[in-house]
Motif scaffolding. Structure first.
Motif, PDB file in Angstrom:
ATOM      1  N   VAL B 154      58.386  50.089  46.781  1.00  0.00           N
ATOM      2  CA  VAL B 154      57.392  49.420  46.752  1.00  0.00           C
ATOM      3  C   VAL B 154      56.183  50.518  46.910  1.00  0.00           C
ATOM      4  CG1 VAL B 154      55.536  47.941  47.662  1.00  0.00           C
ATOM      5  CG2 VAL B 154      58.097  47.220  47.609  1.00  0.00           C
ATOM      6  N   PHE B 157      56.142  52.876  43.592  1.00  0.00           N
ATOM      7  CA  PHE B 157      55.699  52.079  42.368  1.00  0.00           C
ATOM      8  C   PHE B 157      54.113  52.032  42.652  1.00  0.00           C
ATOM      9  CE2 PHE B 157      53.466  47.995  41.869  1.00  0.00           C
ATOM     10  CZ  PHE B 157      53.314  48.150  40.266  1.00  0.00           C
ATOM     11  N   ASN B 161      51.628  54.331  39.989  1.00  0.00           N
ATOM     12  CA  ASN B 161      50.698  53.688  39.135  1.00  0.00           C
ATOM     13  C   ASN B 161      49.012  54.063  39.706  1.00  0.00           C
ATOM     14  OD1 ASN B 161      51.879  51.786  37.272  1.00  0.00           O
ATOM     15  ND2 ASN B 161      53.166  51.458  38.719  1.00  0.00           N
ATOM     16  N   LEU B 164      47.772  57.127  38.128  1.00  0.00           N
ATOM     17  CA  LEU B 164      47.284  56.881  36.796  1.00  0.00           C
ATOM     18  C   LEU B 164      45.835  56.886  36.739  1.00  0.00           C
ATOM     19  CD1 LEU B 164      49.794  54.375  34.880  1.00  0.00           C
ATOM     20  CD2 LEU B 164      49.530  57.069  34.699  1.00  0.00           C
ATOM     21  N   LEU B 165      45.358  55.899  37.701  1.00  0.00           N
ATOM     22  CA  LEU B 165      43.948  55.315  37.704  1.00  0.00           C
ATOM     23  C   LEU B 165      43.153  56.610  38.420  1.00  0.00           C
ATOM     24  CD1 LEU B 165      44.333  51.928  39.082  1.00  0.00           C
ATOM     25  CD2 LEU B 165      43.798  52.656  36.791  1.00  0.00           C
ATOM     26  N   THR B 181      33.093  51.016  35.078  1.00  0.00           N
ATOM     27  CA  THR B 181      34.522  51.531  34.819  1.00  0.00           C
ATOM     28  C   THR B 181      34.993  51.924  36.270  1.00  0.00           C
ATOM     29  OG1 THR B 181      33.752  52.015  32.704  1.00  0.00           O
ATOM     30  CG2 THR B 181      35.971  52.591  33.390  1.00  0.00           C
ATOM     31  N   PHE B 185      38.124  50.631  38.454  1.00  0.00           N
ATOM     32  CA  PHE B 185      39.303  51.501  38.803  1.00  0.00           C
ATOM     33  C   PHE B 185      39.526  51.255  40.397  1.00  0.00           C
ATOM     34  CE2 PHE B 185      40.355  54.796  35.469  1.00  0.00           C
ATOM     35  CZ  PHE B 185      40.393  53.802  34.426  1.00  0.00           C
ATOM     36  N   ILE B 188      41.043  47.877  40.894  1.00  0.00           N
ATOM     37  CA  ILE B 188      42.276  47.643  40.685  1.00  0.00           C
ATOM     38  C   ILE B 188      43.304  48.378  41.648  1.00  0.00           C
ATOM     39  CG2 ILE B 188      44.008  48.257  38.904  1.00  0.00           C
ATOM     40  CD1 ILE B 188      42.019  48.088  36.862  1.00  0.00           C
ATOM     41  N   ILE B 192      46.274  46.980  44.144  1.00  0.00           N
ATOM     42  CA  ILE B 192      47.541  47.570  44.206  1.00  0.00           C
ATOM     43  C   ILE B 192      47.801  48.138  45.633  1.00  0.00           C
ATOM     44  CG2 ILE B 192      49.152  49.412  43.519  1.00  0.00           C
ATOM     45  CD1 ILE B 192      47.648  49.450  40.899  1.00  0.00           C
TER      46      ILE B 192
END
Lengths: 48, 766
Positions: B154, B157, B161, B164-165, B181, B185, B188, B192
Motif C-alpha cells: 500500500v 503504491f 503515485n 508523480l505529482l 493546479t 495536486f 490529490i 492518497i
C-alpha cells in the motif's frame, strides 16, 4: 493543462489495479507454498 | 516383507528403469522407493497405527465443520502430495485437504463430529507420514509478516503515485503552475496519503502507543510523531493554499521503514522450528501388555511398572528396563553417538530412543515426565532463561537517537516561535521538517539490509541464521567449544580398511545395501562397483545372512561369523564369513570432518581459543583432539556438566561459541553466548542453536565468523554514515532551508548510500 484531468486518474487507476492485484494474490495464499506449487504442476488433475 | 527382491543391477541393465514400489515413479539408482515417505507408506500399509488425539486441536468453523492444521514429516515429491490429499478427500465428510510443502504442514476440514479428525489423522498416519501438532507462535509470526507485506504494498503504491505529482510540483515554480493546479495536486496527494498513513503506519503507531503506555520510548515514537505531525501540518498548509506540503515525505518514510521492518521480521522468522517437535515424540500412544491383553495407552499416562511393547522402528515411549527380546537401539537422541547400542533383557533404555532391529518388551521404570528426555528438556529451558538478554546495536542506537531528535524538534519550535517571533504555524513547520529530515530511514535500514545480505550469502554457503542477533553476537566471540561426535567428526562411521577379496567384497556390499545399520551403510557408501541381487535375511542383533550360488554368506558381528579372537584395537568392525568360516574383517571409524584441521588452524590464527568437550571416553576424545589440533580437552562430561563448563568459561570473561549436535549438547548451546549446530543434529539441538550449517565440512564455522565480523563492521559504518548525514541535514532543517524536495532527496539519498554500502558485503571473499 486539461490533459491532467485524464492522466492523473489513469495513472492512479493503473497503480491501484496493480495494488489490488498484488493484494489479491497475497490474500488467496499464492505465496504460501512456492515449493509445493512447483511440484503440483506435475500432477495430472484429469485423472480423478 | 518382500523388500529382499530389489533390482540393484544399476550398472548391468541400463534399459530397465526401476520404479517406486509404492507410487510407481521411476527412481534413481535402482532404489526400491522414490522417497522415504513412500517406503514408510509401503511398510505401514498392513500395520495398524494409532494417531494421537489431534482432534482436540481442531478449529470449530461454526458451520458444523472443523479444520485442523498439523505438521507432517516426510513429504518429498508430488506423489506424496497427491497421496495424502486424495486419501483424505476420498473419506466421507472431508471437505478439503491441502498439503503445504514449504512449511511441511497439512490442513484439512471435515464435517460431522470433532472426533472424526482422529480417524482422518490415522488415515494419513497409515500412509506412513508422521504427524505432529503445531505451535501457535509460528502461526502468529506468519500473520505478522503478511500484514507487513500488505502495508509495504500500500505504501509503495502511494509513494510511487504521489511522486508523480510531487515531481510536477518540484519542477515548476509559482510562475508556471497556477495556484489552483497546485492546490489540486496537494488535495490529490492528501487523498492518497491520509488513508495510506492510517493503514501502513499502524505497525509503528501500535508499537509507539504500547511503549508510551509503559512510560518508555523507542524508535517508533519519533517515527509516529514525525509522520502524524507531517500529515496534520500538510493538511493545514493545503487548506491555507500554502506552498509546501510533506505528504510524500511522510509516505516515503513509511515505505522505507516498512521495508526495513519486513526484512528484520524475515531474518528473525527464517528457519523457525517448533520446539514441540521433540516433545511430540512423547505425545503418542504406547502399546501396553496387561494381563495378556494388549491395550493402547497415551504415553503421558504410562505408570512405572507397566509393560510396553516397542515395535521395530518405533521410539521407546518411556525410560525402562528391557524385559524380553534383544535389539539394537539408536541412542543418538540422548548421547549424540550414532552407533546403535545392542540391548538384551535387563538393559536400560531411554524414552525417545529408537528401536532398530527387533520388537522388544520394556518394563517402564519412570513416568514419562520424569524420563531422561524430559529432564534434558527441562535443563535446556533453565539454561535458556539464564541467557542474558542481549541489547542489539540497533536498539542502543535507537535509545540514543530518540531523545536527541525530540529535543531537537522542540528546540527548533521554541527557537523560531520565541526568538525569531515567527508565527506558530511556521515554527511548527520547521520543527516537523527537523523530525522528518532526521529520518531514521538510514538508521532503520542500516541493520536489516546488512542482515539480509549476510544471511543470503550465508544461506548460499549452506548456513542458516536462526536468530536475528546471531551475527552480531558471533562477531564478538573469542572462544569456541566443540563437541566431538558429529561436530568435529562426521558422526557416522566410514570404512577404514578391509581384508576381503574382490568377489567377497562385492557380495558383502550387495548384502549391506539391504540393511539400515550404520556400518552396513558405511560399507555400501564406500563400495562403488556393481551390485548383485541377493535375498538377504536380517538376524536381529547379529547381522545379515544370505544364500548366493550355493554358498551361505554372513555379514555381522565377530562371534556370529565364527571368529574367536578378541579385537586388538578400538575400531568398529564387521566380519564376513563364507559357509560359516570367517573370511575377513572390515574396520570402521568415525573420521574427522575432512577440513577440520585446516579450519581449526585458521581459527587459531585468528586468536580464537579452542576447546573440545565430549561425553565420550577420555582416550577417544584425546585422540580426536590431537588429530584436530585442539589443546584443551574435557571428556566424559554429562549434559549438565557441559553447560556448567560453559558457565565457568563465561565467568572467566570469555565470550564463547558452542558448536554441537547432540541432544546432550542442547543445554550447553543454550548456555553459550552464541551457538552453532550442523543440520544433521537433533531437532531440539538445531532449535536451540542460533546458527545451523549444512555441510560435510567444518568450514561454515569459519565462513560464518568472517561474515559476521564483516557485517558488524558494515553496520557500524552505516550508523556512521547516518550520523554524518544528520550532522549536515539537521542544521539546514533547523534554520528552515529544507523544502519538501530537499527532504525527499536527502531521505532517499541517505537510504541509498546505506544500502549500497551494505552491498559491499558481497564483494569480499571469505
Amino acid at each position: 493543462m486539461d490533459i491532467l484531468l485524464y492522466l492523473i486518474p489513469i495513472a492512479l487507476t493503473l497503480g491501484l489495479a496493480g495494488l489490488v492485484g498484488f493484494l489479491w494474490t497475497l490474500k488467496s495464499n499464492q505465496y504460501e507454498d512456492l515449493e509445493g506449487a512447483a511440484h503440483r504442476i506435475l500432477l495430472d488433475d484429469d485423472e480423478d | 516383507m518382500e523388500t529382499g527382491t530389489v533390482s540393484t543391477e544399476q550398472a548391468a541393465s541400463c534399459c530397465e528403469v526401476a520404479t517406486c514400489k509404492h507410487c510407481g515413479v521411476p527412481t534413481e539408482g535402482g532404489a526400491t522407493f522414490c522417497c522415504t515417505g513412500c517406503e514408510a507408506a509401503h511398510e505401514a500399509i498392513h500395520r495398524l497405527d494409532e494417531a494421537a488425539a489431534f482432534s482436540l486441536l481442531a478449529h470449530d468453523n461454526d458451520d458444523g465443520s472443523y479444520t485442523l492444521s498439523l505438521g507432517v514429516e516426510g513429504i518429498h515429491c508430488a506423489s506424496c502430495i497427491r497421496l495424502i490429499e486424495n486419501a483424505l478427500l476420498a473419506e466421507d465428510g472431508v471437505v478439503g485437504a491441502r498439503v503445504n510443502m514449504s512449511t511441511e504442514r497439512l490442513t484439512f476440514s471435515w464435517t460431522n463430529c470433532r472426533e472424526r479428525g482422529d480417524a482422518l489423522a490415522a488415515v494419513v498416519n497409515k500412509l506412513g507420514y508422521k504427524l505432529h501438532p503445531l505451535n501457535d507462535t509460528e502461526e502468529a509470526a506468519a500473520t505478522a509478516e503478511k500484514s507487513l507485506l500488505r502495508a509495504i504494498a500500500v505504501s509503495g503504491f502511494a509513494a510511487g503515485n504521489m511522486m508523480l505529482l510531487s515531481v510536477g510540483l518540484w519542477s515548476t515554480g509559482g510562475e508556471t503552475m497556477g495556484m489552483a493546479t497546485r492546490d489540486l495536486f496537494h488535495w490529490i496527494s492528501a487523498l492518497i496519503a491520509l488513508p495510506t498513513v492510517l493503514y501502513a503506519g499502524q505497525p509503528f503507531f501500535r508499537s509507539a502507543y504500547s511503549v508510551l503506555k509503559e512510560r518508555h520510548t523507542n524508535m517508533d515514537v519519533p517515527i509516529s510523531l514525525a509522520v502524524l505531525l507531517a500529515c496534520v501540518m500538510s493538511v493545514s498548509e493545503t487548506l491555507r493554499h500554502g506552498e509546501h506540503v510533506y505528504f510524500d515525505s511522510a509516505v516515503m518514510l513509511l515505505f522505507f521503514l516498512l521495508i526495513g521492518r519486513y526484512l528484520d521480521a524475515r531474518a528473525k522468522g527464517k528457519a523457525r522450528e517448533s520446539a514441540s517437535k521433540l516433545l511430540s515424540r512423547l505425545v503418542g500412544i504406547a502399546t501396553v501388555l496387561e494381563d495378556g491383553k494388549i491395550t493402547q495407552v497415551p504415553i503421558k499416562e504410562l505408570r512405572p511398572g507397566a509393560l510396553v511393547m516397542v515395535a521395530t522402528g518405533e521410539a521407546v515411549p518411556a525410560d525402562g528396563i528391557v524385559e524380553k527380546g534383544g535389539s539394537a537401539i539408536d541412542m543418538s537422541l540422548i548421547t549424540g553417538e550414532t552407533m546403535p547400542e545392542a540391548v538384551v533383557a535387563g538393559a536400560e533404555v531411554f524414552a525417545g530412543t529408537v528401536n532398530l532391529s527387533a520388537p522388544i518388551q520394556v518394563r517402564v521404570s519412570k513416568a514419562s515426565d520424569k524420563s531422561l528426555l524430559s529432564e534434558i528438556v527441562r535443563l535446556l529451558e533453565t539454561s535458556e532463561q539464564g541467557r542474558a538478554t542481549y541489547v542489539r546495536l540497533a536498539d542502543r542506537a535507537a535509545q540514543l537517537y530518540t531523545p536527541v531528535v525530540h529535543a531537537m524538534g522542540a528546540l527548533t519550535f521554541i527557537g523560531w516561535w520565541l526568538l525569531m517571533s515567527a508565527p506558530w504555524q511556521v515554527s511548527l513547520l520547521h520543527a516537523v521538517t527537523v523530525l522528518i529530515i532526521t529520518c531514521p530511514c538510514a538508521l532503520g535500514l542500516a541493520v536489516p539490509v546488512v542482515q539480509v545480505l549476510a544471511s543470503g550469502r550465508l544461506m548460499r554457503a549452506g548456513i542458516l541464521l536462526k536468530s536475528g542477533d546471531a551475527l552480531e553476537k558471533l562477531s564478538k566471540i573469542d572462544t569456541i567449544v566443540f563437541d566431538k561426535t558429529g561436530t568435529l567428526t562426521q558422526g557416522k562411521p566410514s570404512l577404514r580398511s578391509h581384508a576381503l577379496g574382490t568377489d567377497d567384497l562385492q557380495i558383502a556390499a550387495s548384502m549391506a545395501t539391504q540393511s539400515r545399520h550404520p556400518l552396513a551403510r558405511a560399507l555400501k557408501d564406500a563400495y562403488d562397483g556393481a551390485l548383485l541381487t541377493i535375498d538377504v535375511e536380517e538376524v536381529p542383533g547379529k547381522g545379515l545372512r544370505a544364500e548366493h550360488e550355493g554358498a551361505v554368506y554372513q555379514l555381522g558381528s565377530r562371534r556370529w561369523c565364527g571368529e574367536a579372537d578378541e579385537p586388538d584395537d578400538n575400531f568398529l568392525e564387521l566380519w564376513f564369513s563364507v559357509n560359516g568360516k570367517p573370511a575377513g574383517r572390515l574396520s570402521f571409524s568415525d573420521r574427522l570432518r575432512t577440513d577440520a584441521r585446516e579450519v581449526l588452524a585458521k581459527l587459531r590464527s585468528a586468536d580464537i581459543e579452542l576447546h573440545l568437550l565430549s561425553g565420550d571416553r577420555e582416550a577417544v576424545a584425546k585422540d580426536v583432539a590431537a588429530e584436530a589440533g585442539i589443546d584443551i580437552v574435557k571428556a566424559e562430561v554429562t549434559p549438565a556438566e557441559k553447560s556448567q563448563y560453559l558457565a565457568e568459561l563465561k565467568a572467566k570473561g570469555n565470550t564463547v561459541m558452542m558448536v554441537g549436535d547432540g541432544l546432550n549438547d542442547a543445554p550447553a548451546l543454550a548456555a553459550a553466548h552464541v551457538s552453532m549446530s550442523p543440520s544433521s543434529a537433533m531437532d531440539i539441538t538445531q532449535n536451540t542453536a542460533d546458527i545451523v550449517f549444512q555441510a560435510e565440512a567444518l568450514v561454515p564455522v569459519w565462513q560464518a565468523l568472517q561474515i559476521a565480523r564483516l557485517s558488524t563492521v558494515l553496520v557500524k559504518q552505516n550508523f556512521a554514515l547516518a550520523a554524518i548525514y544528520n550532522i549536515v541535514a539537521i542544521p539546514a532543517a533547523v534554520l528552515g532551508f529544507v523544502t519538501p524536495l530537499v527532504a525527499a532527496v536527502a531521505m532517499s539519498g541517505s537510504s541509498l548510500i546505506v544500502i549500497l554500502n551494505a552491498f559491499r558485503l558481497n564483494l569480499r571473499k571469505v
